[in-house]
Structures are given as structure tokens and as C-alpha cells.
Enzyme design. Structure first.
Site, PDB file in Angstrom:
ATOM      1  N   ALA A 320       0.851  -1.194   0.000  1.00  0.00           N
ATOM      2  CA  ALA A 320       0.000   0.000   0.000  1.00  0.00           C
ATOM      3  C   ALA A 320       0.887   1.245   0.000  1.00  0.00           C
ATOM      4  O   ALA A 320       1.994   1.222  -0.522  1.00  0.00           O
ATOM      5  CB  ALA A 320      -0.984  -0.033   1.169  1.00  0.00           C
ATOM      6  N   HIS A 322       2.674   3.201   2.124  1.00  0.00           N
ATOM      7  CA  HIS A 322       4.028   3.300   2.669  1.00  0.00           C
ATOM      8  C   HIS A 322       5.015   2.548   1.793  1.00  0.00           C
ATOM      9  O   HIS A 322       6.175   2.960   1.638  1.00  0.00           O
ATOM     10  CB  HIS A 322       4.074   2.757   4.104  1.00  0.00           C
ATOM     11  CG  HIS A 322       5.293   3.185   4.850  1.00  0.00           C
ATOM     12  ND1 HIS A 322       6.349   2.339   5.106  1.00  0.00           N
ATOM     13  CD2 HIS A 322       5.632   4.386   5.385  1.00  0.00           C
ATOM     14  CE1 HIS A 322       7.278   2.987   5.782  1.00  0.00           C
ATOM     15  NE2 HIS A 322       6.878   4.227   5.960  1.00  0.00           N
ATOM     16  N   CYS A 323       4.572   1.460   1.199  1.00  0.00           N
ATOM     17  CA  CYS A 323       5.451   0.639   0.361  1.00  0.00           C
ATOM     18  C   CYS A 323       5.904   1.363  -0.907  1.00  0.00           C
ATOM     19  O   CYS A 323       6.939   1.000  -1.484  1.00  0.00           O
ATOM     20  CB  CYS A 323       4.745  -0.652  -0.052  1.00  0.00           C
ATOM     21  SG  CYS A 323       4.243  -1.713   1.309  1.00  0.00           S
ATOM     22  N   ILE A 324       5.152   2.350  -1.366  1.00  0.00           N
ATOM     23  CA  ILE A 324       5.480   2.981  -2.650  1.00  0.00           C
ATOM     24  C   ILE A 324       6.037   4.388  -2.487  1.00  0.00           C
ATOM     25  O   ILE A 324       6.240   5.087  -3.483  1.00  0.00           O
ATOM     26  CB  ILE A 324       4.263   2.996  -3.601  1.00  0.00           C
ATOM     27  CG1 ILE A 324       3.103   3.795  -3.027  1.00  0.00           C
ATOM     28  CG2 ILE A 324       3.818   1.568  -3.915  1.00  0.00           C
ATOM     29  CD1 ILE A 324       1.928   3.950  -4.001  1.00  0.00           C
TER      30      ILE A 324
END
Length: 333
Positions: A320, A322-324
């Protein structure tokens, strides 16, 4: 390594290009990035790696005229900037800006190509004129979270996994974290949630929201497959102390109900929020728990706008917001 709530100079993104990451569901994904970029640009500069003719053309068409957004001809294999991007450090005023270029191997070699992703930190360092240190081991940004004054959260499932650094012991890894993240205390949680192909990244499980305050993913249904690992992590946090030996204030962040697509449970977690200057971006999964997660994070960050961000399409790629994203801290002085 500063805490995420400290002032940013920019947020970095990598424009999505690998259609296999969202099999049969890639069509809405560029619009997700465009919405994210436009949202972030209201609060801080946005720097986007969009190398490659077709990728750059799409990015220009969707966000090229957005104020505060800059596109760069840096190519990637995939879109997970948190994991393949640099880790920015800050030092005393007027010191040389520095970033850490950890190795990247696509979460233990799970995907077929990561050569361009692994070069991203070096490309960004050259673009910005930052000095670079290379520890020589694999570490993804989503595997660690810090309070900015000496304590780091991580998980055994990820950092001790032999698919990353089989030659290293727990003690070896702790020394790398102490040396390259400038921390004094490391808190180890156990396992991650079902569907997480990162082998238990901390940014799905527990996050600092203050120097001594942590929110932790919490499942209260004993029949849910995530109940046991999240209860174990909760108990570990209850026993943990910070860099000064003080107990943490641990708050629950309830999990959404199972998000299942084509029989596959996805790693949906509200802990994958992102902090930018003036806002906290909160993933939303079309779940009754969405509103409570938004309210909790709004209360914890009263000086920021809590922005709901649709995440069902995004999480199909197994991550989601935070991952990108990857924050570039504002330099002191």
C-alpha cells in the site's frame, strides 16, 4: 535516520510499469499513482522515477503538469520505492548530505529482475549530489521503522530470513543497523501477516507515531489466521523498551476484515500509512474499520490532515502507500 514525521524535502516515487505485479488488474494502477502524486504535491515536492519512453509518456500525461511534481529519467523494474530506494540520513548543520545504498534482491529473489531497482539509490545520489555509503548487505526500507532518536523496529521473519543475508547472524545484522541507521536499541518482532510477500515487513505490523508511542496491527478474532502472529508481536511490544530503557506506549490499530481477490488473501493493513509534511495518508479498503483507522491516526497527528486513500486496487499488488513512498528528509541548517 530521522523519524518519518520530521520535515521532508520531498517524497520519492517510482512510476508503476510491471503489469505482472497487478495481474489482470493493472489498468487502474497508473491513476492510483497520479492521485497519490497530486495529493502529496499539496504538501511537499514529489520526485518520480519514470525512466523509459512509454513510462515517461504516461507519467507526463497524468501528472506532468502538476505543480510541485518532477519526473526523472531513472528506470526501475517495479514500483516499490520504499524497498529499492535510498535510506536518507541527516547529520549536523552544514554536514555533507548522505544516503545509504543497501542491496536489493527483490525480497529474496521472488521476482525475475531487480537490476534497475538495485541501481536506484545510486542514481538518486548522483542526481542530488549526495554522498553514499554501501553496507554491502540486502535490506529493504519497509523492513525497518525508527523513532528518530535511537530505537528501531524490525522483524525476525524478514531480517533473519536466509533469502536475504544467509551469512549473517542476528548479532551481525544488529551491528549493521546500529552503524548505518544510527540507532542504539533494536526491537525484534516475530512474523508478518498472511499474503505479505516481503516476509514480514514491519510497515505492515507496527509503526512509531511518536518517540515512545507505537501503533500495532491488532486482530481480535482468534479464528483469524493473523491472530496468533499479531498477538505475539503485541506481547513483544508490551515488553519492549526504547533507547533509554523506557517502556513503550503501544496502541492497537485494528485490522480490516480479510481482503480476498480470486481466492487470495491480500496483506491489507492500516499500518501502511504514510506521513508527509502536513498530512497522514491512510489506506482505505472499503471496510467498516476504515473510519476507525482514519480517526485513530487523525487523533495521533492532530497537526496533520488525515487523508483517506483508496487502497483496494493498490493492495492487489501486495503493498500500500508506505510501500510505494520514500521520504527525503529536509537537511538541517
Amino acid at each position: 535516520m530521522p523519524a518519518e514525521w520530521e520535515p521532508h524535502a520531498a517524497t520519492w516515487l517510482s512510476w508503476p510499469r510491471r503489469k505482472k505485479t497487478w495481474p489482470d488488474r493493472f489498468e487502474p494502477i497508473p491513476a492510483v499513482w497520479a492521485h497519490l502524486a497530486r495529493t502529496l504535491a499539496q504538501f511537499e515536492p514529489v520526485q518520480i522515477c519514470a525512466g523509459g519512453e512509454g513510462v515517461m509518456a504516461e507519467a507526463r500525461a497524468l501528472v506532468g503538469d502538476t505543480p510541485n511534481v518532477t519526473l526523472h529519467t531513472i528506470e526501475t523494474n517495479d514500483a516499490w520505492m520504499r524497498d529499492h530506494g535510498p535510506m536518507f540520513l541527516v547529520g549536523p548543520a552544514k554536514s555533507r548530505p548522505l544516503l545509504v545504498d543497501w542491496g536489493f534482491n527483490a525480497w529474496g529473489g521472488k521476482y525475475e529482475a531487480w537490476d534497475k531497482d538495485d541501481r536506484v539509490p545510486g542514481e538518486i545520489a548522483r542526481l542530488l549530489g549526495y554522498d553514499t555509503v554501501r553496507p554491502g548487505i540486502v535490506l529493504e526500507g519497509g523492513a525497518v521503522d525508527v523513532n528518530g532518536i535511537g530505537t528501531l523496529l524490525t522483524t525476525e521473519e524478514c531480517l533473519l530470513n536466509p533469502n536475504r543475508n544467509p551469512q549473517l547472524t542476528r548479532g551481525d545484522l544488529e551491528k549493521y543497523l546500529v552503524d548505518y541507521c544510527s540507532v542504539r536499541q533494536i526491537i525484534w518482532l516475530g512474523r508478518g501477516i498472511v499474503g505479505d510477500d516481503t516476509d514480514g515487513h514491519i510497515d505492515e505490523l507496527a509503526r512509531f507515531v511518536g518517540s515512545r508511542t507505537v501503533v500495532a496491527a491488532y486482530e481480535d478474532d482468534p479464528s483469524d489466521v493473523n491472530y496468533a502472529p499479531l498477538q505475539d508481536n503485541w506481547q513483544r511490544l508490551q515488553r519492549a523498551v526504547d533507547q533509554d530503557g523506557r517502556a513503550l506506549d503501544v496502541l492497537p490499530l485494528a485490522m480490516p476484515g480479510p481482503v480476498v481477490v480470486n481466492g487470495k488473501r491480500l496483506p491489507a493493513s492500516y499500518c501502511n500509512f504514510y506521513l508527509c509534511n502536513g498530512a497522514v495518508l491512510v489506506p482505505q479498503f472499503d471496510d467498516p474499520a476504515d473510519a476507525a483507522a482514519l480517526e485513530t491516526l487523525a487523533r495521533l497527528f492532530p497537526d496533520r490532515r488525515a487523508v483517506p486513500m483508496p487502497a483496494r486496487d493498490l493492495v492487489y499488488g501486495l503493498g500500500a502507500y508506505h510501500c510505494i513512498t520514500q521520504q527525503q528528509p529536509r537537511l538541517p541548517g
